[in-house]
Design an enzyme around this catalytic site. Sequence first.
Site, PDB file in Angstrom:
ATOM      1  NE  ARG A  29      -9.660   8.791  -7.966  1.00 44.83           N
ATOM      2  CZ  ARG A  29      -8.709   9.708  -8.003  1.00 44.83           C
ATOM      3  NH1 ARG A  29      -7.776   9.650  -8.940  1.00 44.83           N
ATOM      4  NH2 ARG A  29      -8.669  10.683  -7.113  1.00 44.83           N
ATOM      5  CG  HIS A  54      -1.715   6.654  -9.222  1.00 45.65           C
ATOM      6  ND1 HIS A  54      -2.770   6.094  -8.560  1.00 45.65           N
ATOM      7  CD2 HIS A  54      -2.018   7.972  -9.354  1.00 45.65           C
ATOM      8  CE1 HIS A  54      -3.676   7.018  -8.280  1.00 45.65           C
ATOM      9  NE2 HIS A  54      -3.234   8.173  -8.769  1.00 45.65           N
TER      10      HIS A  54
END
Length: 310
Positions: free
Chosen positions: A225, A273
């Site tokens: 994250r 990502h």
Amino acid sequence: MTLNILFAAKAERWDTYKQPLRDALVAAGLDANLSMDIPPEDVDYIVYAPNSELQDFTPYARTKAVLNLWAGVEAITGNETLKLPLARMVDPGLTRAMVEWVTAHVLRHHLGIDTDIQRNDTIWAPRTPPLAQERNVVVLGLGELGTAVCEVLLAIGFQVTGWSRSPKEIAGVTCLHGQDGLDAALAKAEIAVLLLPDTPATENTLNARTLNLMPEGAFIINPGRGPLIDDDALLAALDDGQIAHATLDVFRVEPLPADHPYWSDPKVTVTPHIAAETRAVTASEVIVENIRRGEAGEPFLYLVDRELGY
């Protein structure tokens, strides 16, 4: 009895998931109406993505569980209207993808592949790379993903240390926990892999103080994250050589803004990502197994602890 299963996610997700979910329901012997349009009072289960238009769960009085499509739940745990059981996604396909991505980048930094690539305008500089057994790799976060990553890195031969907020045990891995454990883990982290959840307690796990604990010239890999890292502190550590390189797949703002300093820093690798994505077929099997459990009166898998945030 026919179950009513609401698919509450973006339309493009529906196109991807509707057939795998239906196939999994048939394989489990469940008679179900799977749709994006079911009155709230008739819904038995919700297959959910946090960026769905559904944000008020108050009308869903009959619903037995919300089954998240994403591994991350930080975007939904704070929803005060959600009183139903919430299950996070633990997808074996996603886990395998994460293991492969992390392993590739650990080996990349361990072997110095970026440095060793030769061009006709560089000095011919052969060297002997280290063996895995000579390298300390630390994995921060020992959930499903972190545990799987530890096991593969251990099998390759790395010295593997794992850290988590609460005590864990993984055969062959030195497992530490708590603040003292974090400091001790980072002190030997030649390569650090971040696989923690995004919670108030994990924000800025890597900051000016903790980055300075790492061996000089360490590498950071973050597919977890974005908020786990203090960006300004990392840039400073890269600038002064404390950190040799950071490979980052997740960011506080995505897409990463065009003017972000990470783009121009030669010691930063940015990936969009992509480390791991939920796979429709395997994720559908996980979701349907939880529906089967709900109908059989068995405990749901992967229930979220609202206090911990994951």
